[in-house]
Design an enzyme around this catalytic site. Structure first.
Site, short mmCIF file in Angstrom:
data_model
loop_
_atom_site.label_atom_id
_atom_site.label_comp_id
_atom_site.label_asym_id
_atom_site.label_seq_id
_atom_site.Cartn_x
_atom_site.Cartn_y
_atom_site.Cartn_z
N PHE A 47 3.76 2.65 -71.08
CA PHE A 47 2.33 2.86 -70.85
C PHE A 47 1.50 2.36 -72.04
O PHE A 47 1.32 3.09 -73.01
CB PHE A 47 2.06 4.35 -70.60
CG PHE A 47 2.25 4.78 -69.17
CD1 PHE A 47 3.11 4.11 -68.32
CD2 PHE A 47 1.57 5.88 -68.67
CE1 PHE A 47 3.29 4.51 -67.01
CE2 PHE A 47 1.74 6.30 -67.36
CZ PHE A 47 2.60 5.61 -66.52
N LYS A 68 10.05 6.26 -58.65
CA LYS A 68 9.49 6.50 -59.98
C LYS A 68 9.88 7.89 -60.47
O LYS A 68 9.72 8.89 -59.77
CB LYS A 68 7.96 6.39 -59.95
CG LYS A 68 7.46 4.96 -59.85
CD LYS A 68 5.95 4.90 -59.86
CE LYS A 68 5.39 5.02 -61.25
NZ LYS A 68 3.92 4.80 -61.27
#
Length: 334
Positions: free
Chosen positions: A182, A136
């Site tokens: 997100f 990530k």
């Protein structure tokens, strides 16, 4: 008997557990799992995971050598803790785990590449194939460039803290494996900016953002997978049914599992391929311009990096305190 929403979602979308809580992963048996600094820090403070933290610290102390300072030992353990949790998680799930590069490296391409290689080396030393790991990295321009290099080395990347179409296009052009837009954090920003208390799920700004990215990717045949993340309610999740992947907290997984009803597919690659969508060019100049003009993406990327950095600093302090206790206990029993 009618199926619950979680069962139906799994028929069209890969369900990923968004947690560092191993017991929660065992309960919901997701395909994949993803962690971040905040989740690892929270898990490291749970009594049930004290053994993982202590073992990681003690091994770091041994490997650092007798002359190592407490700071050196904590630094080494800090680098290894996310991998320690990742290894435990991989014993439970059949798929991949996401492990995050230090957020403080988000604007440093070379340092991000080096840290990613270190993380992969730790997994491979433990006998885990790199195909089961997603590294990530924050979706800064520098982070995306690092991911482009890593992907060519067979190190698969999950680009996180993604809030704008410009970030998504740059990731796809860099041929990254997966992005994590997100949803909930986008909703948070719009609620604060507009003063609204809520949005209907179909009008949720985070849902609309992920839908736009998904349709763009499928229209132009990008291989990069879209994994919606950071959900605030199950309405956001059901509006994205059909997305490649969705990473969901244990609380919301539980709500989906407890809810009976029909779950129609909302995102469809075939329909997206037939849409009239204009392709956008992307380079650093365009990326920087679009990022500067997108107040939400600008604010939330900066806030996200700062938030993960704070979690990492908390974790370092926690490890330092635990190391001091372990050393004190060892002197007592010596």
């Amino acid at each position: 008997m009618s199926k619950n929403l979680l069962e139906q979602l799994r028929e069209m979308t890969v369900v990923v557990a968004d947690t560092g809580d191993i017991q929660a992963i065992e309960k919901f048996t997701p395909q994949d799992a993803t962690t971040n600094p905040s989740l690892i820090t929270a898990a490291a403070q749970m009594p049930e995971y004290e053994e993982i933290v202590d073992q990681t610290l003690l091994q770091a102390k041994t490997d650092a050598g007798a002359s190592a300072s407490p700071g050196d030992i904590v630094s080494l353990a800090f680098d290894r803790l996310a991998v320690s949790f990742g290894l435990k998680i991989l014993q439970i799930i059949p798929g991949r785990v996401s492990t995050e590069v230090d957020a403080r490296l988000s604007y440093d391409t070379e340092a991000t590449i080096a840290k990613a290689r270190e993380l992969i080396a730790q997994y491979e030393t433990a006998g885990v194939n790199r195909d089961r790991i997603l590294i990530k990295i924050a979706s800064t321009w520098e982070g995306i460039r690092a991911a482009e290099v890593l992907e060519k080395e067979g190190i698969h990347c999950n680009l996180t803290l993604l809030f704008g179409i410009h970030q998504a296009i740059a990731c796809a052009e860099a041929k990254v494996t997966l992005i994590s837009p997100f949803v909930g954090r986008i909703l948070d920003w719009y609620k604060k900016d507009t003063g609204r208390d809520s949005y209907p799920a179909a009008e949720d700004p985070g849902v609309l953002s992920v839908t736009k990215i998904y349709n763009y990717y499928k229209k132009f045949g990008y291989k990069t997978e879209v994994m919606g993340a950071s959900f605030r309610n199950i309405g956001e999740i059901t509006e994205l049914a059909g997305c490649d992947l969705l990473t969901i907290s244990p609380k919301l997984l539980g709500e989906l599992q407890a809810t009976i009803g029909e779950l129609p597919r909302k995102l469809d690659a075939t329909k997206a391929a037939a849409m009239s969508i204009e392709k956008m060019p992307i380079d650093k100049v365009i990326f920087d311009k679009m990022h500067a003009e997108d107040r939400m993406a600008n604010d939330k990327l900066d806030e996200g990096i700062k938030g993960f950095t704070k979690a990492l600093e908390t974790l370092e302090q926690l490890l330092a305190e635990k190391l001091a206790k372990l050393e004190a206990d060892s002197k007592v029993t010596a």
